[in-house]
Design a protein around this motif. Sequence first.
Motif, PDB file in Angstrom:
ATOM      1  N   MET A 158     -43.497 -31.997  26.323  1.00  0.00           N
ATOM      2  CA  MET A 158     -43.869 -33.441  26.067  1.00  0.00           C
ATOM      3  C   MET A 158     -44.799 -33.439  25.030  1.00  0.00           C
TER       4      MET A 158
ATOM      5  N   GLU B  78     -42.524 -33.995  22.038  1.00  0.00           N
ATOM      6  CA  GLU B  78     -41.839 -35.206  22.055  1.00  0.00           C
ATOM      7  C   GLU B  78     -42.684 -36.549  21.866  1.00  0.00           C
ATOM      8  N   THR B  79     -43.824 -36.443  22.166  1.00  0.00           N
ATOM      9  CA  THR B  79     -44.541 -37.674  22.216  1.00  0.00           C
ATOM     10  C   THR B  79     -45.755 -37.466  20.849  1.00  0.00           C
TER      11      THR B  79
ATOM     12  N   ALA C  81     -48.428 -36.651  21.690  1.00  0.00           N
ATOM     13  CA  ALA C  81     -49.868 -36.985  22.277  1.00  0.00           C
ATOM     14  C   ALA C  81     -50.740 -35.879  22.132  1.00  0.00           C
TER      15      ALA C  81
ATOM     16  N   ARG D  31     -38.987 -46.664  29.763  1.00  0.00           N
ATOM     17  CA  ARG D  31     -39.208 -45.639  28.974  1.00  0.00           C
ATOM     18  C   ARG D  31     -40.444 -45.625  28.285  1.00  0.00           C
TER      19      ARG D  31
ATOM     20  N   TRP E 284     -44.920 -44.863  28.214  1.00  0.00           N
ATOM     21  CA  TRP E 284     -46.200 -44.295  28.746  1.00  0.00           C
ATOM     22  C   TRP E 284     -47.266 -45.126  28.211  1.00  0.00           C
TER      23      TRP E 284
ATOM     24  N   VAL F 138     -46.907 -45.479  24.332  1.00  0.00           N
ATOM     25  CA  VAL F 138     -45.958 -44.392  23.528  1.00  0.00           C
ATOM     26  C   VAL F 138     -44.584 -44.545  24.445  1.00  0.00           C
TER      27      VAL F 138
ATOM     28  N   LEU G  42     -40.783 -43.282  25.100  1.00  0.00           N
ATOM     29  CA  LEU G  42     -40.344 -42.066  25.512  1.00  0.00           C
ATOM     30  C   LEU G  42     -39.017 -41.945  24.994  1.00  0.00           C
ATOM     31  N   SER G  43     -38.686 -40.834  24.518  1.00  0.00           N
ATOM     32  CA  SER G  43     -37.382 -40.576  24.198  1.00  0.00           C
ATOM     33  C   SER G  43     -36.626 -39.928  25.427  1.00  0.00           C
TER      34      SER G  43
ATOM     35  N   ALA H  51     -37.793 -36.865  26.575  1.00  0.00           N
ATOM     36  CA  ALA H  51     -39.004 -36.960  27.494  1.00  0.00           C
ATOM     37  C   ALA H  51     -38.842 -37.658  28.525  1.00  0.00           C
TER      38      ALA H  51
ATOM     39  N   ARG I 147     -49.183 -31.281  17.786  1.00  0.00           N
ATOM     40  CA  ARG I 147     -49.260 -32.694  17.525  1.00  0.00           C
ATOM     41  C   ARG I 147     -48.839 -32.687  16.119  1.00  0.00           C
TER      42      ARG I 147
ATOM     43  N   ILE J  33     -47.596 -45.143  17.843  1.00  0.00           N
ATOM     44  CA  ILE J  33     -47.191 -44.232  18.708  1.00  0.00           C
ATOM     45  C   ILE J  33     -48.196 -43.281  18.730  1.00  0.00           C
TER      46      ILE J  33
END
Length: 359
Positions: free
Chosen positions: A215, A218-219, A221, A239, A241, A256, A258-259, A262, A312, A334
């Motif tokens: 995650m 993917e994000t 974050a 999709r 967050w 955010v 989400l793919s 994700a 990140r 994002i």
Amino acid sequence: MATIVERPRKNKPSTWQATIRVKGQTSVVKTFEQRCDAEDFSKIIEAKLKKLAEERSKKMKRLDKKQATLAGLMDERLRDIVQAFCESDESIPRHKKTAPTILRVIGNITLKDVTPLWNKNYIARMLTKKTRIGTTFSYSTIAVHLQIMSMACRWRAETLNLPAQQLNFSKKHFPKHWENRRTRRLSEPEQLRLEAVLKACKAPSRNQWFHLMQMALETGARLQELVLAEWDEFDLDRRLWTIPAIKTKGRKVRAVPLSFKAIAFMQNLQQEAVAGNSRVFYLLGLPLSVSSGFHKFVTRAGLIDFRFHDLRHEAISRMVLYKRKLSVFEIMAIVGHSDVSMLVRYANLRGDELAERMD
């Protein structure tokens, strides 16, 4: 308040993790074999933390009742001001997390004792101290300490309706090029090795460790945003967050997208969600302990000089390279960057990656 969470173990009875949080106090986490022991411990510690919080609150109220003068401000202890600032709504989670380290070092000096020599000695002391993972404090971390102390003193002056004082929280004694900005990326072989180590972990938290890393990639974050994420922040149908302001570094709500990858990871995590526990990664500890735990996996995988925060950097670099439908400003929104220079700092693009895109 106290939270008690069951932590299943393979071929062994579950343990019970007690987490006690009281506003303005450092959280206390301890694991027990029996739930009743965790409950008893929680009651005792919660009462002690509440008492400490009340005593500190009374102390600051006594200070506020004194006649507000510049001389009086300069006679206040720096540690009391830093502590009060980090307990206030003006501070962000990063300040609260960093405060205990500062308080262990600054002693009982007053603001008038914050001289250029004290500033130089503080920097020297911090360079000899060890972090929880055994490394020494970097100049970047020490710069954050100085920034927090400076912000706390300005905040204190404002609360007393006094002009802010120019104190000696200076980076003058830092060497040239001290910033040492991270450019570490994760290569494909390294990612495969790290994933293999996470999958081979025998702990019940194995699946959550693996998906935490995925995650992050993917994000883009931050560690705190992921580790403290709760199920009600996610709308998998849309999709999306939505990270609450209290959990973001900039204290702003962040959406955010989400793919599909994700979404698949979140659906996998849903299968082991526990009723009554809102956290997604409930088997993992608090951000600081997760950072230390991740470092152990990295070491086991043979990766050199790699930190969780480097995920990140990797995620943002991949967005810039491969998410071509997204504009620069959309990527900034994002990942929570407020200016392009910060995005440039995180997007560490390799020469071979750029070469592939030339044709």
